[in-house]
Design a protein around this motif. Sequence first.
Motif, PDB file in Angstrom:
ATOM      1  N   ARG A 277      40.641  36.647  23.158  1.00 27.43           N
ATOM      2  CA  ARG A 277      41.052  37.111  24.495  1.00 27.43           C
ATOM      3  C   ARG A 277      40.130  38.239  24.970  1.00 27.43           C
ATOM      4  N   ARG A 278      39.855  39.188  24.068  1.00 30.81           N
ATOM      5  CA  ARG A 278      38.996  40.321  24.422  1.00 30.81           C
ATOM      6  C   ARG A 278      37.572  39.878  24.747  1.00 30.81           C
ATOM      7  N   ALA A 279      37.150  38.772  24.140  1.00 34.82           N
ATOM      8  CA  ALA A 279      35.792  38.262  24.397  1.00 34.82           C
ATOM      9  C   ALA A 279      35.694  37.568  25.749  1.00 34.82           C
ATOM     10  N   GLY A 280      36.860  37.291  26.361  1.00 40.57           N
ATOM     11  CA  GLY A 280      36.857  36.620  27.655  1.00 40.57           C
ATOM     12  C   GLY A 280      36.983  35.112  27.550  1.00 40.57           C
ATOM     13  N   ALA A 281      37.612  34.625  26.467  1.00 44.16           N
ATOM     14  CA  ALA A 281      37.818  33.179  26.295  1.00 44.16           C
ATOM     15  C   ALA A 281      38.625  32.620  27.469  1.00 44.16           C
ATOM     16  N   THR A 282      38.338  31.383  27.831  1.00 41.66           N
ATOM     17  CA  THR A 282      39.064  30.715  28.915  1.00 41.66           C
ATOM     18  C   THR A 282      40.211  29.920  28.307  1.00 41.66           C
ATOM     19  N   PHE A 283      41.434  30.449  28.439  1.00 40.63           N
ATOM     20  CA  PHE A 283      42.621  29.770  27.931  1.00 40.63           C
ATOM     21  C   PHE A 283      43.115  28.799  28.992  1.00 40.63           C
ATOM     22  N   ALA A 284      43.365  27.550  28.589  1.00 40.12           N
ATOM     23  CA  ALA A 284      43.744  26.498  29.540  1.00 40.12           C
ATOM     24  C   ALA A 284      45.062  26.789  30.248  1.00 40.12           C
ATOM     25  N   ASP A 285      46.006  27.436  29.557  1.00 36.70           N
ATOM     26  CA  ASP A 285      47.335  27.630  30.141  1.00 36.70           C
ATOM     27  C   ASP A 285      47.517  28.979  30.842  1.00 36.70           C
ATOM     28  N   GLU A 286      46.446  29.746  30.971  1.00 38.30           N
ATOM     29  CA  GLU A 286      46.566  31.060  31.609  1.00 38.30           C
ATOM     30  C   GLU A 286      45.635  31.140  32.802  1.00 38.30           C
ATOM     31  N   GLU A 287      46.008  31.991  33.728  1.00 35.15           N
ATOM     32  CA  GLU A 287      45.105  32.261  34.850  1.00 35.15           C
ATOM     33  C   GLU A 287      43.842  32.874  34.259  1.00 35.15           C
ATOM     34  N   THR A 288      42.704  32.611  34.869  1.00 34.15           N
ATOM     35  CA  THR A 288      41.494  33.249  34.349  1.00 34.15           C
ATOM     36  C   THR A 288      41.595  34.734  34.651  1.00 34.15           C
ATOM     37  N   VAL A 289      41.371  35.521  33.625  1.00 35.90           N
ATOM     38  CA  VAL A 289      41.459  36.967  33.777  1.00 35.90           C
ATOM     39  C   VAL A 289      40.379  37.387  34.760  1.00 35.90           C
ATOM     40  N   GLY A 290      40.695  38.385  35.573  1.00 33.43           N
ATOM     41  CA  GLY A 290      39.764  38.834  36.615  1.00 33.43           C
ATOM     42  C   GLY A 290      38.326  38.849  36.145  1.00 33.43           C
TER      43      GLY A 290
END
Length: 199
Positions: A120-133
């Motif tokens: 998460r801290r690395a900026g991974a793109t999780f399919a079920d979450e909004e893309t973090v800003g």
Amino acid sequence: MKKTIREVIVVEGRYDKNALSQVVDATIITLGGFAVFNDREKLAFLRRLAEQRGLIVLTDSDGAGFVIRNYLKGALPRNRVKQAYIPDIPGKERRKRTPGKEGKLGVEGMKPAVLLEALRRAGATFADEETVGERRKDPITKADLFALGLTGGTDSAAKRRALLKRMDLPEHLTPNGMLEALNLLYGREEFLSWAEGAL
């Protein structure tokens, strides 16, 4: 339930892959440790994957892990590779008789929550979450690190190590690696106000 990650995750060996595949649903490629240095085909494959889907490099936080990480940094397109760091945690993996040379747990020894947080801290793109800003507007700069005494001073290396420890980041991070990690985790204002209290 496993989290689905879009990027391809690159780890050192099969035990790391086993640990990670219990936590995330993602394409996980093993490097075979230092064998990647002589494997042109694998490197070409990783380049292609980086261009198509993006890569996340997740190596152990010991010296060997950083040698591999730095090699990949130079061999792969930087703008398509994210760096995930696990914290320095003393210990040994269950399958090993003795701890590694530096006495730290590797990727395979990390708890699932720690692995997820590193991704998460690395900026991974999780399919079920909004893309973090997207990247925050004002990045932290080398000048900021210098002003805080984290580079260029007599005791800056010790200050950096202490700060990395407080942030659960590996002690082997170079000043540039630290800057990259900080910019993934913080906006400039947020970091500066936190660092002033922490240093």
